[in-house]
Design a protein around this motif. Sequence first.
Motif, PDB file in Angstrom:
ATOM      1  N   LEU A 179       6.289 -16.064  -3.443  1.00 15.92           N
ATOM      2  CA  LEU A 179       7.258 -16.681  -4.366  1.00 15.92           C
ATOM      3  C   LEU A 179       8.479 -15.784  -4.608  1.00 15.92           C
ATOM      4  N   TRP A 180       8.524 -14.612  -4.049  1.00 21.48           N
ATOM      5  CA  TRP A 180       9.796 -13.864  -4.029  1.00 21.48           C
ATOM      6  C   TRP A 180      10.724 -14.504  -2.997  1.00 21.48           C
ATOM      7  N   THR A 181      10.135 -15.227  -2.025  1.00 22.19           N
ATOM      8  CA  THR A 181      10.949 -15.855  -0.975  1.00 22.19           C
ATOM      9  C   THR A 181      11.126 -17.352  -1.191  1.00 22.19           C
ATOM     10  N   SER A 197      -0.527 -12.792   3.972  1.00 24.39           N
ATOM     11  CA  SER A 197      -1.452 -11.791   4.490  1.00 24.39           C
ATOM     12  C   SER A 197      -2.665 -12.516   5.062  1.00 24.39           C
ATOM     13  N   GLU A 198      -3.122 -12.084   6.219  1.00 26.96           N
ATOM     14  CA  GLU A 198      -4.318 -12.680   6.829  1.00 26.96           C
ATOM     15  C   GLU A 198      -5.556 -12.393   5.989  1.00 26.96           C
ATOM     16  N   ARG A 199      -5.404 -11.516   4.982  1.00 23.32           N
ATOM     17  CA  ARG A 199      -6.569 -11.188   4.160  1.00 23.32           C
ATOM     18  C   ARG A 199      -6.720 -12.116   2.954  1.00 23.32           C
ATOM     19  N   ASP A 200      -5.640 -12.847   2.595  1.00 23.78           N
ATOM     20  CA  ASP A 200      -5.760 -13.768   1.456  1.00 23.78           C
ATOM     21  C   ASP A 200      -4.663 -14.844   1.453  1.00 23.78           C
ATOM     22  N   HIS A 225       0.012 -18.312  10.455  1.00 23.95           N
ATOM     23  CA  HIS A 225      -1.001 -17.280  10.175  1.00 23.95           C
ATOM     24  C   HIS A 225      -1.178 -16.320  11.340  1.00 23.95           C
ATOM     25  N   GLY A 226      -1.760 -15.185  10.977  1.00 21.55           N
ATOM     26  CA  GLY A 226      -2.127 -14.205  11.994  1.00 21.55           C
ATOM     27  C   GLY A 226      -1.794 -12.811  11.523  1.00 21.55           C
ATOM     28  N   SER A 227      -1.984 -11.854  12.420  1.00 18.52           N
ATOM     29  CA  SER A 227      -1.667 -10.471  12.046  1.00 18.52           C
ATOM     30  C   SER A 227      -0.503  -9.973  12.891  1.00 18.52           C
ATOM     31  N   ALA A 228      -0.627  -8.783  13.500  1.00 15.08           N
ATOM     32  CA  ALA A 228       0.523  -8.153  14.168  1.00 15.08           C
ATOM     33  C   ALA A 228       1.183  -9.058  15.225  1.00 15.08           C
ATOM     34  N   LYS A 229       0.386  -9.851  15.915  1.00 12.24           N
ATOM     35  CA  LYS A 229       0.942 -10.717  16.963  1.00 12.24           C
ATOM     36  C   LYS A 229       1.905 -11.756  16.356  1.00 12.24           C
ATOM     37  N   SER A 244      11.960 -11.137   5.245  1.00 13.14           N
ATOM     38  CA  SER A 244      11.586 -10.467   4.005  1.00 13.14           C
ATOM     39  C   SER A 244      10.201  -9.890   4.218  1.00 13.14           C
ATOM     40  N   PHE A 245      10.095  -8.586   4.116  1.00 12.30           N
ATOM     41  CA  PHE A 245       8.793  -7.941   4.316  1.00 12.30           C
ATOM     42  C   PHE A 245       8.408  -7.162   3.065  1.00 12.30           C
ATOM     43  N   VAL A 246       7.151  -7.265   2.682  1.00 16.22           N
ATOM     44  CA  VAL A 246       6.589  -6.395   1.648  1.00 16.22           C
ATOM     45  C   VAL A 246       5.253  -5.903   2.183  1.00 16.22           C
ATOM     46  N   GLY A 247       5.048  -4.582   2.126  1.00 15.59           N
ATOM     47  CA  GLY A 247       3.783  -4.045   2.615  1.00 15.59           C
ATOM     48  C   GLY A 247       3.887  -2.549   2.818  1.00 15.59           C
ATOM     49  N   SER A 248       3.096  -2.051   3.743  1.00 10.90           N
ATOM     50  CA  SER A 248       2.987  -0.597   3.922  1.00 10.90           C
ATOM     51  C   SER A 248       4.177  -0.031   4.694  1.00 10.90           C
ATOM     52  N   ALA A 268      13.050  -5.086   2.936  1.00  8.36           N
ATOM     53  CA  ALA A 268      11.692  -4.569   3.144  1.00  8.36           C
ATOM     54  C   ALA A 268      11.317  -3.618   2.018  1.00  8.36           C
ATOM     55  N   ASN A 269      10.308  -4.007   1.274  1.00 11.57           N
ATOM     56  CA  ASN A 269       9.748  -3.153   0.209  1.00 11.57           C
ATOM     57  C   ASN A 269       8.468  -2.514   0.721  1.00 11.57           C
ATOM     58  N   LEU A 270       8.368  -1.218   0.585  1.00 14.50           N
ATOM     59  CA  LEU A 270       7.258  -0.505   1.215  1.00 14.50           C
ATOM     60  C   LEU A 270       6.369   0.189   0.184  1.00 14.50           C
ATOM     61  N   GLY A 271       5.753   1.274   0.583  1.00 11.55           N
ATOM     62  CA  GLY A 271       4.736   1.941  -0.238  1.00 11.55           C
ATOM     63  C   GLY A 271       5.311   2.736  -1.399  1.00 11.55           C
ATOM     64  N   ARG A 302      -1.597  -1.973  -6.750  1.00  8.99           N
ATOM     65  CA  ARG A 302      -0.257  -2.505  -7.024  1.00  8.99           C
ATOM     66  C   ARG A 302       0.732  -1.478  -6.505  1.00  8.99           C
ATOM     67  N   CYS A 303       1.824  -1.981  -5.929  1.00  7.27           N
ATOM     68  CA  CYS A 303       2.838  -1.030  -5.460  1.00  7.27           C
ATOM     69  C   CYS A 303       3.475  -0.318  -6.635  1.00  7.27           C
ATOM     70  N   MET A 304       3.313  -0.862  -7.845  1.00  3.30           N
ATOM     71  CA  MET A 304       3.853  -0.208  -9.031  1.00  3.30           C
ATOM     72  C   MET A 304       2.736   0.404  -9.881  1.00  3.30           C
ATOM     73  N   LYS A 475      11.848   6.242   0.200  1.00  5.00           N
ATOM     74  CA  LYS A 475      10.936   5.750   1.244  1.00  5.00           C
ATOM     75  C   LYS A 475      10.179   4.479   0.822  1.00  5.00           C
ATOM     76  N   SER A 476      10.385   4.038  -0.422  1.00  2.00           N
ATOM     77  CA  SER A 476       9.728   2.798  -0.875  1.00  2.00           C
ATOM     78  C   SER A 476      10.464   1.548  -0.420  1.00  2.00           C
ATOM     79  N   VAL A 477      11.575   1.727   0.293  1.00  2.00           N
ATOM     80  CA  VAL A 477      12.282   0.586   0.882  1.00  2.00           C
ATOM     81  C   VAL A 477      12.729   0.990   2.282  1.00  2.00           C
TER      82      VAL A 477
HETATM   83  P1  NAD Z   1       0.309  -4.032   5.369  1.00  2.00           P
HETATM   84  O1  NAD Z   1       1.561  -3.360   5.792  1.00  2.00           O
HETATM   85  O2  NAD Z   1      -0.966  -3.616   5.991  1.00  2.00           O
HETATM   86  O3  NAD Z   1       0.451  -5.604   5.642  1.00  2.00           O
HETATM   87  C1  NAD Z   1       1.592  -6.323   5.230  1.00  2.00           C
HETATM   88  C2  NAD Z   1       1.912  -7.380   6.272  1.00  2.00           C
HETATM   89  O4  NAD Z   1       2.264  -6.758   7.491  1.00  2.00           O
HETATM   90  C3  NAD Z   1       0.747  -8.315   6.573  1.00  2.00           C
HETATM   91  O5  NAD Z   1       1.239  -9.638   6.602  1.00  2.00           O
HETATM   92  C4  NAD Z   1       0.226  -7.838   7.909  1.00  2.00           C
HETATM   93  O6  NAD Z   1      -0.239  -8.902   8.681  1.00  2.00           O
HETATM   94  C5  NAD Z   1       1.432  -7.198   8.555  1.00  2.00           C
HETATM   95  N1  NAD Z   1       1.083  -6.032   9.367  1.00  2.00           N
HETATM   96  C6  NAD Z   1       0.153  -5.085   9.073  1.00  2.00           C
HETATM   97  N2  NAD Z   1       0.117  -4.147  10.035  1.00  2.00           N
HETATM   98  C7  NAD Z   1       1.024  -4.512  10.967  1.00  2.00           C
HETATM   99  C8  NAD Z   1       1.454  -3.932  12.196  1.00  2.00           C
HETATM  100  N3  NAD Z   1       0.938  -2.812  12.670  1.00  2.00           N
HETATM  101  N4  NAD Z   1       2.411  -4.578  12.889  1.00  2.00           N
HETATM  102  C9  NAD Z   1       2.960  -5.696  12.419  1.00  2.00           C
HETATM  103  N5  NAD Z   1       2.586  -6.281  11.262  1.00  2.00           N
HETATM  104  C10 NAD Z   1       1.650  -5.697  10.537  1.00  2.00           C
HETATM  105  O7  NAD Z   1       0.253  -3.915   3.781  1.00  2.00           O
HETATM  106  P2  NAD Z   1      -0.916  -4.388   2.810  1.00  2.00           P
HETATM  107  O8  NAD Z   1      -2.071  -3.459   2.969  1.00  2.00           O
HETATM  108  O9  NAD Z   1      -1.147  -5.840   2.931  1.00  2.00           O
HETATM  109  O10 NAD Z   1      -0.227  -4.141   1.393  1.00  2.00           O
HETATM  110  C11 NAD Z   1      -0.309  -2.922   0.700  1.00  2.00           C
HETATM  111  C12 NAD Z   1       0.969  -2.126   0.866  1.00  2.00           C
HETATM  112  O11 NAD Z   1       2.069  -2.898   0.419  1.00  2.00           O
HETATM  113  C13 NAD Z   1       0.997  -0.863   0.010  1.00  2.00           C
HETATM  114  O12 NAD Z   1       1.568   0.172   0.760  1.00  2.00           O
HETATM  115  C14 NAD Z   1       1.912  -1.246  -1.153  1.00  2.00           C
HETATM  116  O13 NAD Z   1       2.568  -0.165  -1.796  1.00  2.00           O
HETATM  117  C15 NAD Z   1       2.877  -2.136  -0.478  1.00  2.00           C
HETATM  118  N6  NAD Z   1       3.522  -3.025  -1.432  1.00  2.00           N
HETATM  119  C16 NAD Z   1       4.817  -2.760  -1.772  1.00  2.00           C
HETATM  120  C17 NAD Z   1       5.454  -3.557  -2.691  1.00  2.00           C
HETATM  121  C18 NAD Z   1       6.861  -3.267  -3.091  1.00  2.00           C
HETATM  122  O14 NAD Z   1       7.506  -4.147  -3.634  1.00  2.00           O
HETATM  123  N7  NAD Z   1       7.367  -2.071  -2.833  1.00  2.00           N
HETATM  124  C19 NAD Z   1       4.781  -4.640  -3.267  1.00  2.00           C
HETATM  125  C20 NAD Z   1       3.467  -4.896  -2.875  1.00  2.00           C
HETATM  126  C21 NAD Z   1       2.847  -4.085  -1.951  1.00  2.00           C
END
Ligand code: NAD
Length: 522
Positions: A179-181, A197-200, A225-229, A244-248, A268-271, A302-304, A475-477
């Motif tokens: 819902l951010w997107t 996320s393929e996990r939920d 759906h799916g993961s890296a592919k 728009s990416f949020v994740g590691s 892209a919001n990261l760790g 939570r990222c926060m 490094k969080s973005v």
């Molecule tokens: P993740 O990076 O493992 O997965 C996020 C998405 O990326 C998923 O949809 C996944 O399918 C995909 N992905 C994972 N590995 C990949 C790869 N090698 N190649 C291509 N795509 C890939 O992250 P996660 O474990 O789902 O989420 C937790 C992370 O997200 C933590 O680091 C957390 O801090 C961060 N996060 C940041 C914010 C923010 O706003 N800064 C918010 C929420 C979560």
Amino acid sequence: TTSHLQQAAAVAPYPMNHEQISKPADTQAFLDNKLVSSQATQWIDLHDPATNNLVTRVPQQTDAEMTAAVDSAEKAFPAWKATSLLARQQIMFKYVALIRENWDRLAASITLEQGKTFADARGDVLRGLQVAETACGITTQIQGEVLEVAKDMETRSYREPLGIVAAICPFNFPAMIPLWTIPVATITGNTCIIKPSERDPGATMILAELAEKAGFPPGVINIIHGSAKTVDFILDEPRIKAISFVGSNKAGEYIYNRASANGKRVQANLGAKNHAAVLPDCNKNHALNAIAGAAFGAAGQRCMALSTLVLVGETKDWAPEIAERAKALKMNGGFEEGTDLGPVISPQARDRIVSLIDSAEKEGATIVLDGRGQKPEGYPNGNWVGPTIIANVTKDMTCYKEEIFGPVLVCLNVPTFEDAVSLINANEYGNGVAVFTSSGATAQRFQKEIEAGQVGINVPIPVPLPMFSFTGNKKSVAGGGANTFYGKPGMMFYTQQKTVTSFWAAGDATGTKAQANMPTQS
Ligand code: NAD
């Protein structure tokens, strides 16, 4: 009165007690406003983190299926772009109402698939809902500018949709982050492809169903759906204009680089590694409660999350008191009444968190509260780690250098305020930070000198509401944080500016010679 849990049980599409679902249904994709079954040959098992029972299987969709989603979004775009802003706004009003009506159902899906408590899952939905509510104000947010730049000549600016945009979402906020997107991208006239996320993915699927009911035309929102592919497909598909990416950091830095190289716009919001500086003059009870809640809520996923305490001066002995508060938090299945924290997402995540706690012990830190090996009764197979507090941590320890993303609070000691600021500023992440103090002057100095992008003053998790933007940095973005999520910058991210300069003068022009100089418009 009926509890939220009972209400949720009444509407949930599956049993609400974490029991084995006898025949789990496969997760479907959402294409042209319809649920479709995948012909995938690879499937990803999704387990309830509290029990490790199988909940559903998520397809690694085929290229043909993903291409069909992009075809559908492409086909829908011209008419959606041409739909009036007021008509799109009416759909968003309806969407907001439907999300509110289905709040418990969304939360139930999150608790089942992600593990967080039902109350926390409702918060996850609310934070996303608020983005949709704020997007309803688009009619004033998207107004352009106009200026008479010369005699009979004016310039106007407009914001136009980009086309097809995509979101790649993490596991930890299954409703909020899609819902951010969805609201911002669609109300500005884009069509979108969401990869949960393929996990939920369950909450996203409910959001898709509600989008159809709200009146979004087919193809405006498609779910794949799916993961890296699947991610690589999105990165390389030329018809997708923005991501728009949020994740590691690992995934996000790769995604940012590859998508940028392919000419796409990326946010892209990261760790993170969020610090709190605790000063001796703070309101101690408020600070300790806030810290325990923010460190261990959502099992620290939570990222926060407040994962790092910087104890200044005489507060160095406060860790045991935080431990007392942490012990009072109840770890249990997320649907159980009175639960404060649930399991972590997977057995691998649990093992990683435990090994980081082990490393702290080996490297000489003090384990003040040890959550290793803890398990609530009735959930022997879940991914459990209890609240853990590690004191006397130093900057060179692994548990400080890595994002733990679990219910673990690491505590470092520094003598002065200045030391706290320089320690925090030396950290490579810059998502959130907090200071606990009763002095306005100290707080003011902290907010000016600190580098992290989201600052809490006596507030442990300063995530801005969607009338502002999510402003992590360092490094969080990725990409220096130029494109932040939601708020005005979010609207700008999903739109392209166009400026129109026009000249309208009465009567015929004078003179017959063409002017070859760059016009000075004076
Ligand atoms: P993740 O990076 O493992 O997965 C996020 C998405 O990326 C998923 O949809 C996944 O399918 C995909 N992905 C994972 N590995 C990949 C790869 N090698 N190649 C291509 N795509 C890939 O992250 P996660 O474990 O789902 O989420 C937790 C992370 O997200 C933590 O680091 C957390 O801090 C961060 N996060 C940041 C914010 C923010 O706003 N800064 C918010 C929420 C979560």
